[in-house]
Design a protein around this motif. Structure first.
Motif, short mmCIF file in Angstrom:
data_model
loop_
_atom_site.label_atom_id
_atom_site.label_comp_id
_atom_site.label_asym_id
_atom_site.label_seq_id
_atom_site.Cartn_x
_atom_site.Cartn_y
_atom_site.Cartn_z
N SER A 1 0.79 -1.22 0.00
CA SER A 1 0.00 0.00 0.00
C SER A 1 0.83 1.27 0.00
N LEU A 2 2.10 1.18 0.41
CA LEU A 2 2.87 2.41 0.55
C LEU A 2 4.07 2.50 -0.38
N VAL A 3 4.81 1.41 -0.52
CA VAL A 3 6.07 1.50 -1.24
C VAL A 3 5.86 1.58 -2.74
N ILE A 4 4.90 0.78 -3.26
CA ILE A 4 4.65 0.77 -4.70
C ILE A 4 3.46 1.66 -5.00
N TYR A 5 3.63 2.62 -5.85
CA TYR A 5 2.49 3.42 -6.31
C TYR A 5 2.43 3.31 -7.83
N PHE A 6 1.65 2.37 -8.29
CA PHE A 6 1.49 2.09 -9.71
C PHE A 6 2.82 1.97 -10.42
N GLY A 7 3.61 1.02 -9.91
CA GLY A 7 4.83 0.62 -10.60
C GLY A 7 6.04 1.46 -10.27
N ARG A 8 5.88 2.54 -9.48
CA ARG A 8 7.02 3.39 -9.15
C ARG A 8 7.39 3.18 -7.70
N ILE A 9 8.68 2.97 -7.44
CA ILE A 9 9.15 2.82 -6.07
C ILE A 9 9.20 4.19 -5.40
N MET A 10 8.58 4.34 -4.25
CA MET A 10 8.56 5.61 -3.56
C MET A 10 9.75 5.73 -2.62
N SER A 11 10.27 6.92 -2.47
CA SER A 11 11.39 7.16 -1.57
C SER A 11 10.91 7.19 -0.13
N ASP A 12 11.86 7.07 0.81
CA ASP A 12 11.49 7.14 2.23
C ASP A 12 10.84 8.47 2.56
N ASP A 13 11.35 9.57 1.96
CA ASP A 13 10.78 10.89 2.23
C ASP A 13 9.33 10.95 1.77
N GLU A 14 9.06 10.39 0.57
CA GLU A 14 7.70 10.39 0.05
C GLU A 14 6.78 9.56 0.94
N ARG A 15 7.29 8.42 1.41
CA ARG A 15 6.48 7.57 2.28
C ARG A 15 6.15 8.29 3.57
N GLY A 16 7.12 9.07 4.08
CA GLY A 16 6.90 9.82 5.30
C GLY A 16 5.83 10.87 5.14
N GLU A 17 5.74 11.40 3.92
CA GLU A 17 4.74 12.44 3.65
C GLU A 17 3.36 11.86 3.39
N GLU A 18 3.31 10.57 3.05
CA GLU A 18 2.03 9.95 2.72
C GLU A 18 1.17 9.81 3.98
N LYS A 19 -0.04 10.25 3.91
CA LYS A 19 -0.99 10.07 5.00
C LYS A 19 -2.08 9.13 4.52
N GLU A 20 -2.33 8.09 5.34
CA GLU A 20 -3.34 7.12 4.93
C GLU A 20 -4.71 7.77 4.94
N LEU A 21 -5.39 7.72 3.81
CA LEU A 21 -6.70 8.34 3.68
C LEU A 21 -7.79 7.37 4.11
N ASP A 22 -8.76 7.88 4.86
CA ASP A 22 -9.87 7.03 5.28
C ASP A 22 -11.19 7.80 5.18
N LEU A 23 -12.24 7.25 5.77
CA LEU A 23 -13.58 7.81 5.60
C LEU A 23 -13.79 9.13 6.32
N SER A 24 -12.79 9.57 7.09
CA SER A 24 -12.91 10.90 7.70
C SER A 24 -12.84 11.99 6.64
N SER A 25 -12.38 11.62 5.44
CA SER A 25 -12.33 12.54 4.31
C SER A 25 -13.59 12.38 3.45
N ALA A 26 -14.33 13.47 3.26
CA ALA A 26 -15.54 13.42 2.43
C ALA A 26 -15.21 13.01 1.00
N GLU A 27 -14.04 13.41 0.51
CA GLU A 27 -13.64 13.06 -0.85
C GLU A 27 -13.45 11.55 -0.99
N VAL A 28 -12.89 10.93 0.04
CA VAL A 28 -12.70 9.48 0.02
C VAL A 28 -14.05 8.77 -0.01
N VAL A 29 -14.98 9.22 0.83
CA VAL A 29 -16.32 8.61 0.85
C VAL A 29 -16.96 8.74 -0.53
#
Length: 426
Positions: free
Chosen positions: A31-59
């Protein structure tokens, strides 16, 4: 999703049937390291926030995916007629999802991935799951067949899946066919009411087994209901449909803002499906945590195509060149670069039913966003003499609002409250 003691014990039934002790590192990698075939850097992973239903856009994205897959299911059902080729029906289901998702989010700055989250499957009679044949297959439907349809859609990695059972006949469904469908439907209704914040996964496991027994049916072994996350169709938090000494999962408690794919399979047989022919397998998912230098040119070509076009979601081999795929997929599977979804079977003469839905655990209660009404059922068994099951069915799905407001005349029943009856198909 579960080890069922078969030669393919690490394989999946949508998945049902995947390894019983999934590696958390592997899942986070998914869920974090691979984003559609591209390896993400540690910095990018640190910036990633897991999105959930608290976001109206996600719902909104979950509900858009659900709307599309519900309509795709309706389309597939309309195409199910005697002598219709199964491969043609499956392709129409996938094509509809691709077309509908392709028209969304076209004019946005950041590209949003969308499309098929799980290929359309149409498994007939004692075939349990994952039958989605290649273009060369000539299998057709026959009057009286029991059809199990399974499919999924995603918008920006937010996945909605649905599974439905339909008997290809006019008039009400009777006898043991009605029993097995009613068992799956009632188990799904009970699960909907028990998958809520504060409840435990083992509460659901116990309940659906009791429901199946009330209809003199079995829960199919090895079935797991998975938590869904962005771009993750088989999250670590799971519900095991059938508990026994050989199959165990970690205890877990449901939490607000989680999403689950609740997957129920019932059978009039022994509930222990078998892999009969590996050549029937056509659905695969890339195992992003594995690497191997493939020897065959055909394998390297096919794996490159898969990595480019299907880096995370399950896909059908129909999307690949059939001759090259036959050669290349074998080496990829042998070296665990791909996770196969095998076609499994109960014994001839056994009836199998499947109900699957996606549920959002919202602050105001559970929101089932995928489903389809059933044909009229006239089962030989009922749950009338099972007070515990009737008690579960009487639980509310939505949370009643506290205090405030004037009382309206008459009694308003919240959608989903009271004992569940199979809906008649429209």
């Amino acid at each position: 999703m579960a080890d069922i003691g078969l030669p393919h014990s690490t394989q999946s039934l949508n998945s049902i049937f995947v390894p019983l002790n999934p590696n958390p590192a592997c899942q986070s990698f998914n869920s974090l390291v691979i984003y559609f075939g591209r390896i993400m850097s540690d910095d990018e992973r640190g910036e990633e926030k897991e999105l959930d239903l608290s976001s109206a856009e996600v719902v909104t994205k979950y509900k858009l995916a659900a709307e599309i897959v519900n309509k795709a299911l309706q389309l597939v059902l309309s195409e199910c007629k005697p002598k219709a080729k199964i491969v043609d029906i499956c392709e129409k289901g996938d094509s509809y999802i691709r077309e509908q998702t392709g028209s969304m989010y076209k004019n946005v700055k950041k590209k949003i991935e969308r499309g098929v989250a799980f290929p359309t499957c149409l498994s007939v009679n004692n075939t349990v799951c994952h039958f989605s044949p290649l273009a060369s297959d000539e299998t057709v439907l026959e009057e009286g067949d029991i059809l199990k349809i399974d499919m999924g859609c995603h918008i920006d990695g937010f996945i909605a899946v649905v599974g439905h059972t339909h008997v290809l006949q006019q008039g009400p469904v009777t006898g043991r066919a009605a029993d097995v469908i009613a068992a799956a439907n009632t188990a799904a209704e009970v699960a909907l009411r028990l998958v809520k914040p504060g409840k435990k996964n083992q509460d659901v496991t116990k309940a659906i087994q009791e429901v199946a027994a009330a209809y003199d049916c079995k829960i199919v072994e090895g079935v797991l209901s998975h938590q869904l996350k962005q771009f993750v169709i088989d999250g670590n938090k799971v519900v095991l449909s059938l508990s026994n000494p050989e199959t165990r999962v970690d205890d877990a408690e449901f939490e607000e803002n989680e999403v689950y794919a609740i997957d129920i399979f019932t059978s009039t047989g022994d509930g222990k499906p078998k892999l009969l022919d590996e050549k029937q397998t056509t659905i695969y998912k890339r195992a992003v945590d594995k690497s191997y230098h493939l020897k065959m040119k055909a394998s390297r070509f096919i794996f490159s195509e898969i990595s480019q076009n299907f880096p995370i979601m399950p896909f059908s081999a129909r999307a690949l060149d059939e001759k090259r795929a036959r050669l290349g997929l074998v080496e990829c599977v042998n070296h665990e670069l791909l996770q196969p979804y095998p076609v499994l079977h109960e014994k001839p003469g056994d009836f199998v039913a499947h109900i699957k839905f996606t549920v959002l655990l919202m602050p105001n209660g559970s929101d089932r966003i995928t489903s389809h009404g059933l044909q009229e059922l006239q089962p030989t068994k009922t749950v009338d003499d099972h007070p515990e099951i009737k008690g579960w069915l009487s639980l509310p799905v939505k949370t009643k609002k506290k205090g405030g407001g004037k009382k309206k005349k008459g009694k308003r029943v919240e959608k989903g409250e009271g004992e569940a009856e199979p809906m008649e198909e429209t």
